[in-house]
Design an enzyme around this catalytic site. Structure first.
Site, PDB file in Angstrom:
ATOM      1  N   TYR A 237       0.835  -1.210   0.000  1.00  0.00           N
ATOM      2  CA  TYR A 237       0.000   0.000   0.000  1.00  0.00           C
ATOM      3  C   TYR A 237       0.864   1.252   0.000  1.00  0.00           C
ATOM      4  CZ  TYR A 237      -2.697   3.826   2.102  1.00  0.00           C
ATOM      5  OH  TYR A 237      -3.248   5.053   2.396  1.00  0.00           O
ATOM      6  N   LYS A 241       1.797   3.878  -3.167  1.00  0.00           N
ATOM      7  CA  LYS A 241       1.457   5.303  -3.002  1.00  0.00           C
ATOM      8  C   LYS A 241       2.710   6.171  -3.157  1.00  0.00           C
ATOM      9  CE  LYS A 241      -2.255   6.732  -1.912  1.00  0.00           C
ATOM     10  NZ  LYS A 241      -3.376   7.183  -2.783  1.00  0.00           N
TER      11      LYS A 241
END
Length: 491
Positions: A237, A241
């Protein structure tokens, strides 16, 4: 920094919002519709099969929620008309070119009319498949940027990232960008398009081998962890990002780019009313697990700072930054939106608040009896956690395994069930360990400068409050957040 009226800025604006049924997106949309009904158009992109399905999904997941109750009270039976006149609900998907929008007339209209693009579409799952997280969080962000470049009236692109792109950095973490190819551990060779090739080749080989869907999912999750940790990030994650931030900064050209890094987003402090929350966050699931008597210990550093920020403050800051950086061609600025510097909360405080709250307002179990809570044991290191797991679970599991062997697999189902639960817990701890013992705090100097400029300019700081120093944490947790979680998440 010269600021003007935020409400005036929003008037007659056309804003594209991706991921329109997400937690922050819904609060953002509700806020604008409520405080500036003269907004020209909100183009709301979400995943759906067609226009009817898109509208139905937005209605079910946003408008029908308590979040919209102030608008419902104000407009009554005319609410749907009010919303439909100011919004266009669009079935789409940011993992595709042109955001998956098939209506060419609508595309032309958006490229002609959109003033602001807000990218909120993302997967926030720490244990997501690598193809999913890379496709949505990284390459989806590139598609949003490419779309924004086609908008002739574009004033600003606001990309919502996360403060935790910092990985496991310690000390004061600055509001600075990541350069293309930069890694957290100094390992060289990071290339976004190479990551895509590795992902695609792995997926291709799995399918050629005839792997089951379950096996493919497991392998792609492991690949995400491997690739993230190779370059110093703890999970796919935050890795994907961070990759998105790098590539947006590299490809933005003359697009005014704001990268927004909130910390742990919690229930609303004030707006539209205190305590609205949606979705299960780790901090909340722990609190309710404790309330139900299922949690006997907490794992984490008692001296650590937990950085939480109410959702309405995040949205207010987003809206003010849109106005503050409109038309700043080719600029890029990063905002940390959190509390660890301005108004820190110790790791032990939410535990104390949960104990006090559920002592006064005990959870009622399925038999209608109140659950009596007590102080929990805090495991302050991974070594103490491993000892705890070994004595309480691993030894009994080993004993059950021996007994199961002696009795010809009589306890196989029970053994398998307990084994799965232990593996699940250990997987979660593996994913969340960096945050349970996090040693960093997030510098928010850019956000503080924006707050001061807003105050000095006399803009609507009462309507768009994002000053974390105004939060009384005891009052917030005891009277707003925990009651909100109980009402909206675990009702």
């Amino acid at each position: 920094m010269e600021l003007t009226s935020v409400l005036k800025f929003l008037e007659n604006r056309s804003i594209l919002v991706t991921g329109a049924t997400g937690f922050l997106a819904k609060i953002f949309v509700e806020k604008i519709l409520r405080v500036q009904p003269d907004v020209k158009k909100l183009y709301l992109l979400l995943r759906a099969q067609d226009n009817n399905a898109a509208w139905q999904r937005f209605n079910n997941e946003a408008v029908a929620k308590d979040l919209f109750k102030l608008l419902r009270e104000k407009y009554g039976a005319n609410l749907n008309t009010f919303i439909s006149e100011r919004t266009t609900i669009i079935p789409g998907d940011i993992t595709f070119e042109n955001l998956g929008v098939k209506d060419t007339n609508l595309l032309e209209e958006m490229w002609r009319e959109v003033d602001v693009v807000v990218n909120l579409a993302a997967t926030t799952n720490f244990d997501e498949r690598y193809d999913v997280s890379l496709g949505l969080n990284t390459f989806g962000a590139i598609n949003v940027l490419n779309f924004a470049k086609k908008c002739s009236k574009l004033k600003v692109l606001l990309h919502v990232s996360t403060a935790y792109v910092s990985g496991e950095k310690r000390g004061l973490i600055l509001e600075t960008p990541y350069n293309l190819g930069e890694t957290l551990n100094g390992t060289s060779g990071l290339d976004i398009y190479t990551e895509k090739k590795v992902m695609e080749e792995t997926l291709k080989q799995l399918r050629l081998k005839g792997s089951s869907q379950e096996s493919i999912t497991s392998a792609m999750k492991e690949l995400g962890l491997q690739r993230a940790r190779k370059y110093g990030w703890p999970n796919p994650y935050v890795f994907t990002k961070a990759l998105a931030e790098m590539i947006l900064g590299d490809l933005k050209e003359d697009v005014p780019l704001v990268i927004f890094r909130p910390t742990i987003v919690t229930s609303t402090l004030q707006d539209p009313f205190p305590g609205w929350v949606e979705g299960i966050r780790t901090i909340d699931s722990l609190a309710v697990g404790y309330a139900k008597g299922k949690l006997t210990c907490f794992l984490g550093d008692p001296e650590a700072i937990i950085d939480v920020i109410p959702a309405d403050m995040v949205v207010n800051a987003m809206i003010v930054t849109m106005m503050a950086h409109a038309d700043e061609r080719g600029s890029q600025i990063i905002y940390h939106v959190g509390t660890s510097v301005s108004n820190p909360v110790k790791f032990t405080c939410p535990q104390d608040y949960a104990f006090r709250y559920f002592k006064e307002h005990p959870w009622i179990d399925k038999q209608g009896k109140p659950v009596i809570v007590g102080k929990v044991n805090v495991l302050s290191s991974m070594d103490s956690f491993r000892r705890y797991m070994a004595l309480r679970y691993m030894l009994p599991l080993k004993g059950l395994e021996i007994l199961n062997t002696i009795l010809c697999q009589f306890f196989q189902d029970k053994y398998s069930q307990l084994d799965r639960k232990i593996k699940f817990v250990m997987r979660l701890i593996d994913l969340y360990e960096p945050y349970l013992f996090f040693k960093g705090v997030y510098d928010d100097m850019n956000t503080e400068k924006l707050r001061r400029a807003a105050k000095e300019s006399g803009i609507e700081t009462d309507v768009f409050n994002f000053n974390p120093k105004s939060i009384n944490w005891e009052d917030y947790f005891m009277n707003t957040h925990i009651p909100g979680v109980v009402k909206y998440v675990f009702k």
